[in-house]
Write an enzyme that holds these catalytic residues in place. Structure first.
Site, PDB file in Angstrom:
ATOM      1  CE  LYS A 116      -3.708   1.777   3.037  1.00  0.00           C
ATOM      2  NZ  LYS A 116      -4.377   1.474   4.343  1.00  0.00           N
ATOM      3  CB  SER A 191      -7.695   2.805   2.954  1.00  0.00           C
ATOM      4  OG  SER A 191      -6.903   2.213   3.963  1.00  0.00           O
ATOM      5  N   GLY A 213      -9.785   0.928  10.554  1.00  0.00           N
ATOM      6  CA  GLY A 213     -11.216   0.753  10.750  1.00  0.00           C
ATOM      7  C   GLY A 213     -11.769  -0.382   9.901  1.00  0.00           C
ATOM      8  N   GLY A 214     -10.838  -1.143   9.284  1.00  0.00           N
ATOM      9  CA  GLY A 214     -11.242  -2.232   8.394  1.00  0.00           C
ATOM     10  C   GLY A 214     -10.486  -2.220   7.087  1.00  0.00           C
ATOM     11  CB  SER A 215      -7.862   0.066   5.828  1.00  0.00           C
ATOM     12  OG  SER A 215      -8.609   1.248   5.973  1.00  0.00           O
TER      13      SER A 215
END
Length: 529
Positions: A116, A191, A213-215
């Site tokens: 990423k 993300s 938060g869940g990326s």
């Protein structure tokens, strides 16, 4: 650092031109005689053993994955920084080492890896989707990158993410919109969405993201991948810039994405055995606990099940797949316990207040410095609340700690009616829906609850949307505006979701620093699926 005159559009143009040039150079490579089918290998141990035995060279593997990565990018716009030539140099050095020593440098020798666009790689930008961070190359590799290279991994490129990172889709003015490989009208999630799209199309074998938060988990669920959010202190974050950097109230976690669970388990084990706490002061000195992994691979389990978080009902495919899995677990002799969503709303409320504690200043400053427009979701986020005082911030932290203690008590007190045992893990959906049309994601409460608690959470692929899902009765009075939006999504796009056969995932949650347990139980569930 290079100073670029002109407006933000000039920086965007120059960055994209440089990327296009790097891609064009790699696309002209002579691939004659190469076995391009190596990209179809989903398992790191399998590919690593073929390289170690001499059946494949690191250079040949790297060339094949570069070729596939370029095709994946052309289809989905998933790449940002491209360092294919550096990767080929590294691969040749690995081949020379093996030829000279008759052995490999480490268990990831020659394994293609992507990151990423948040992890520093020396000599390249780390943009986080911000124009202001273009043309500011990193002076050294992130600790994670250093460790991956020590294990023998070949780092190919970085992948796209949303402006500021703070969104569950993947779009920014610098690199543009990343699309789902199954449909350009759908999101791959976020993300870590660029990474998920690339892995889905076999342009990499191991991806790295971060999860606030869940990326990691959301794009993994949408793209049919395995994705792990460890507890914050398990893997090194040093050298990975992040929006709202400096906040420690709900820290982001580094996590891997793969196409097989054995791959994910291997990389976690090998990285932890390198003792990251000696390289990153924030890492906990917790060694790899193989005995815990083996224990939970071979015993009857007690599994809590949360089918609905009480805020947004999952779409029919999510419910069908979860309940089908529960029946398989029962048939295999495991004990199923009903879990509940008590404290979830309170935890998520605290999380949302943390997101806006600075009144959006950190993100606003970065975007204003670059001059680019806000994407709509980010603009809404920075305008959502006013900055709070230090005293108010302390009170918010007190609420968080109290909720963490309350959830610990809840976990201790929910026990099996049959055996009196506490649950080993909680099984639940990762989202209330699969992949959806762009800019349609709203509710991420199924994932970010576990960030507030700093619990370990794993997503694994379980099935696909099926025609039976559209036939299932699913009409109800919405609980709230978020539930209403989710209901409308299924009613409007359900037929298309069936047609696309979108992946459906499940989420497996353990308590803090329980990565070995969660991975072991994930392995059992993966075998049942």
């Amino acid at each position: 650092m290079v100073e670029i005159s002109g407006g933000w559009q000039d920086k965007v143009r120059l960055k994209r031109e440089a990327q296009a040039k790097a891609l064009a150079v790699a696309a002209d490579a002579d691939l004659r005689g190469l076995d391009l089918s190596v990209v179809d290998i989903d398992d790191i141990p399998t590919l690593a053993s073929r390289i170690a035995s001499g059946k494949l060279t690191s250079e040949a593997v790297t060339k094949a994955f570069i070729d596939k990565a370029i095709k994946a990018h052309n289809q989905t716009n998933c790449l940002t920084e491209v360092f294919f030539q550096d990767a080929l140099t590294q691969a040749r050095q690995l081949d020379e080492y093996r030829q000279k020593h008759g052995s490999v440098v480490g268990p990831l020798h020659g394994i293609p890896v992507t990151l990423k666009d948040q992890f520093n790689v020396r000599g390249y930008d780390t943009t986080l989707g911000y124009v202001s961070r273009a043309f500011h190359p990193a002076s050294e590799d992130a600790v994670l990158v250093q460790m991956l290279k020590k294990l023998g991994a070949v780092v190919l490129a970085k992948t796209n993410l949303p402006q500021s990172i703070m969104w569950c889709e993947t779009e920014n003015p610098l690199w543009g919109l990343t699309t789902n490989p199954l449909s350009s009208e759908y999101t791959p999630g976020g993300s870590t969405g660029g990474e998920a799209a690339l892995l889905n199309l076999h342009g990499s074998l191991l991806g790295w993201g971060t999860d606030l938060g869940g990326s990691v988990r959301i794009p993994s669920s949408m793209m049919g991948l395995y994705g792990l959010k460890p507890s914050y202190a398990r893997l090194p974050y040093q050298g990975a810039p992040v929006s709202t950097e400096g906040q420690e109230h709900v820290p982001s976690s580094v996590g891997p994405l793969t196409r097989s669970l054995s791959s994910l388990t291997l990389v976690m084990k090998e990285l932890i055995q390198l003792e990251p706490w000696k390289l990153d002061a924030r890492c906990a000195p917790v060694p790899w606990r193989g005995e815990i992994f083996e224990e939970f691979r071979s015993k009857p389990l007690t599994i809590g099940v949360l089918a609905d978080d009480g805020v947004v009902r999952p779409h029919p495919p999510l419910s069908r797949v979860l309940l089908s899995l529960v029946e398989k677990l029962r048939e295999a002799g495991h004990d199923i316990v009903e879990w509940n969503s008590d404290l979830h709303a309170e935890c998520i409320q605290v999380m949302d207040e943390f997101y806006t504690a600075d009144g959006g200043e950190d993100i606003r400053r970065e975007i204003l410095a670059g001059g680019e427009p806000f994407i709509p979701h980010v603009e809404a986020l920075v305008n959502k609340g006013q900055p709070i005082s230090v005293y108010e911030y302390w009170q918010l932290n007190k609420r968080k700690v109290a909720l963490q203690q309350a959830y610990l008590n809840k976990w201790n007190n929910i026990k099996s009616p049959k055996t009196g045992k506490q649950v080993d893990v909680v099984l639940m959906p990762p989202m209330p829906h699969t992949s959806v049309p762009h800019r349609s994601c709203r509710w991420v409460g199924y994932t970010k609850i576990w960030n507030v608690l700093d619990y370990t959470a794993l997503v694994i692929p379980a099935s696909k949307v099926s025609s039976v899902d559209k036939e299932a009765p699913w009409s109800h009075t919405p609980r709230n505006i978020l539930d209403e939006h989710n209901l409308a999504l299924w009613n409007q796009a359900g037929e298309k979701m069936v047609e696309l056969g979108l992946p459906v995932g499940v989420q497996i949650v353990g308590r803090k620093l329980e990565e070995e347990k969660v991975l072991a139980i994930g392995t059992i569930i993966d075998e049942l699926l």
